[in-house]
Scaffold this motif. Structure first.
Motif, short mmCIF file in Angstrom:
data_model
loop_
_atom_site.label_atom_id
_atom_site.label_comp_id
_atom_site.label_asym_id
_atom_site.label_seq_id
_atom_site.Cartn_x
_atom_site.Cartn_y
_atom_site.Cartn_z
N ARG A 78 29.16 -11.24 20.54
CA ARG A 78 29.88 -9.96 20.65
C ARG A 78 30.50 -9.57 19.31
O ARG A 78 30.41 -8.41 18.89
N ASP A 79 31.10 -10.54 18.63
CA ASP A 79 31.74 -10.25 17.35
C ASP A 79 30.73 -9.74 16.34
O ASP A 79 30.99 -8.79 15.60
N HIS A 80 29.56 -10.39 16.26
CA HIS A 80 28.51 -9.95 15.34
C HIS A 80 27.98 -8.58 15.73
O HIS A 80 27.75 -7.72 14.86
N ARG A 81 27.76 -8.37 17.02
CA ARG A 81 27.21 -7.10 17.50
C ARG A 81 28.11 -5.93 17.12
O ARG A 81 27.64 -4.88 16.67
N ALA A 82 29.40 -6.10 17.30
CA ALA A 82 30.34 -5.02 17.00
C ALA A 82 30.53 -4.82 15.50
O ALA A 82 30.85 -3.72 15.05
N PHE A 83 30.30 -5.88 14.72
CA PHE A 83 30.54 -5.81 13.27
C PHE A 83 29.35 -5.18 12.53
O PHE A 83 29.54 -4.54 11.49
N ALA A 84 28.16 -5.33 13.07
CA ALA A 84 26.95 -4.89 12.37
C ALA A 84 26.98 -3.41 11.98
O ALA A 84 26.64 -3.06 10.84
N PRO A 85 27.38 -2.48 12.87
CA PRO A 85 27.40 -1.07 12.47
C PRO A 85 28.37 -0.78 11.33
O PRO A 85 28.13 0.11 10.51
N LEU A 86 29.45 -1.54 11.25
CA LEU A 86 30.42 -1.32 10.19
C LEU A 86 29.89 -1.82 8.86
O LEU A 86 30.13 -1.20 7.81
N VAL A 87 29.15 -2.92 8.89
CA VAL A 87 28.51 -3.41 7.66
C VAL A 87 27.51 -2.38 7.16
O VAL A 87 27.43 -2.10 5.96
N ALA A 88 26.76 -1.79 8.07
CA ALA A 88 25.82 -0.75 7.69
C ALA A 88 26.55 0.43 7.06
O ALA A 88 26.06 1.03 6.09
N ARG A 89 27.71 0.77 7.60
CA ARG A 89 28.50 1.87 7.01
C ARG A 89 28.99 1.50 5.62
O ARG A 89 28.96 2.34 4.70
N ILE A 90 29.42 0.28 5.44
CA ILE A 90 29.86 -0.16 4.11
C ILE A 90 28.71 -0.08 3.12
O ILE A 90 28.89 0.35 1.97
N GLU A 91 27.52 -0.47 3.55
CA GLU A 91 26.36 -0.45 2.66
C GLU A 91 25.97 0.96 2.24
O GLU A 91 25.34 1.14 1.19
N GLU A 92 26.34 1.97 3.02
CA GLU A 92 26.11 3.35 2.60
C GLU A 92 27.00 3.72 1.42
O GLU A 92 26.63 4.56 0.58
N ILE A 93 28.17 3.09 1.35
CA ILE A 93 29.11 3.37 0.27
C ILE A 93 28.85 2.48 -0.93
O ILE A 93 28.89 2.92 -2.08
N ALA A 94 28.55 1.22 -0.68
CA ALA A 94 28.36 0.24 -1.75
C ALA A 94 27.36 -0.82 -1.28
O ALA A 94 27.73 -1.71 -0.51
N PRO A 95 26.12 -0.74 -1.71
CA PRO A 95 25.11 -1.74 -1.29
C PRO A 95 25.47 -3.13 -1.78
O PRO A 95 26.22 -3.31 -2.75
N GLY A 96 24.90 -4.12 -1.10
CA GLY A 96 25.08 -5.50 -1.53
C GLY A 96 26.22 -6.21 -0.84
O GLY A 96 27.12 -6.75 -1.48
N VAL A 97 26.20 -6.21 0.49
CA VAL A 97 27.29 -6.78 1.29
C VAL A 97 26.90 -8.17 1.79
O VAL A 97 25.82 -8.36 2.34
N GLN A 98 27.78 -9.12 1.62
CA GLN A 98 27.62 -10.45 2.20
C GLN A 98 28.55 -10.55 3.42
O GLN A 98 29.76 -10.34 3.30
N ILE A 99 27.97 -10.85 4.58
CA ILE A 99 28.80 -11.10 5.76
C ILE A 99 29.24 -12.56 5.72
O ILE A 99 28.43 -13.47 5.89
#
Length: 240
Positions: A78-99
């Motif tokens: 559940r934690d990963h599922r809910a976090f994934a869309p936010l990581v995608a949003r961050i990558e729109e602003i600044a690519p290269g995200v490490q979870i």
């Protein structure tokens, strides 16, 4: 070969398991809620914290402090599922995200800071994007290496000042007063505490050879972190 730790930005979402539940409509985040793993609190809502609930409390103790506490089992999926869309949003602003884990991610600071004009401006842009996505209370840490940046994010003063920037070269001084428990290594931390070492600065002051004799190569890696000499690079994911 790098000359030293790479400037990093870490975004920390406090009590992410509770936020994940709220974003999926499973709980009311204004109520007293706690998420448990192995019968211990791993995250709790602001209302629960106001009743004295804290991370690490046993379930019985947490419910004694807050009888109306909603008890929820931890769910990494559940934690990963809910976090994934936010990581995608961050990558729109600044690519290269490490979870690092759900609720905690890291980026190299160089690219975003060049694009937005400074490290501070890059962090502001990231937090603004998350605020627009319905996330409040996210904190940003900027420092030499992801470890120090994470500690900076956690040391932020809160919603009124959610960004903590540690100047280049200042990691050791920033980390020095922090508790030795900031290292995610309970076995090493326990032994250091018995030796009278209570802070990261105290650990960093130990001679490297002494550390190697007692703790081996793992101890040396932790010793580097405590001194602000994080050898790790941000390892960005490949977006799906």
């Amino acid at each position: 070969m790098r000359d030293g730790p790479i400037r990093s930005i870490v975004l920390w979402f406090p009590d992410w398991p509770v936020t994940a539940l709220a974003r999926e409509g499973a709980v009311d985040p204004t109520r007293a809620v706690a998420v448990f793993e192995k019968n211990e609190v791993v995250a709790c809502s602001t209302a629960a914290r106001a009743e004295g609930v804290r991370r690490g409390l046993r379930r019985r103790d947490a419910q004694a402090r807050c009888p109306h506490l909603s008890v929820i089992a931890a769910d990494p999926v559940r934690d990963h599922r809910a976090f994934a869309p936010l990581v995608a949003r961050i990558e729109e602003i600044a690519p290269g995200v490490q979870i690092v884990r759900p609720g905690l991610c890291a980026l190299r600071a160089r690219g975003p800071s060049r694009y937005y004009g400074s490290e501070q401006n890059a962090a502001i842009a990231l937090l603004d994007a998350l605020y627009e996505a319905g996330l409040e209370g996210v904190r940003a840490g900027i420092a030499d290496g992801p470890f120090t940046a994470e500690q900076a994010a956690r040391a932020g003063t809160g919603p009124s000042d959610p960004i903590c920037l540690v100047p280049s070269g200042g990691a050791g001084g920033f980390l020095a007063p922090l508790p030795i428990t900031s290292l995610d290594a309970d076995d090493v931390v326990g032994l250091l505490a018995r030796l009278g070492v209570q802070t990261l600065g105290g650990f960093a002051a130990m001679e490297a050879e002494r550390v190697r004799e007692r703790f081996g190569d793992r101890g040396i890696r932790l010793h580097q972190l405590a001194a602000g000499l994080d050898p790790r690079a941000v390892d960005p994911r490949t977006p799906p």
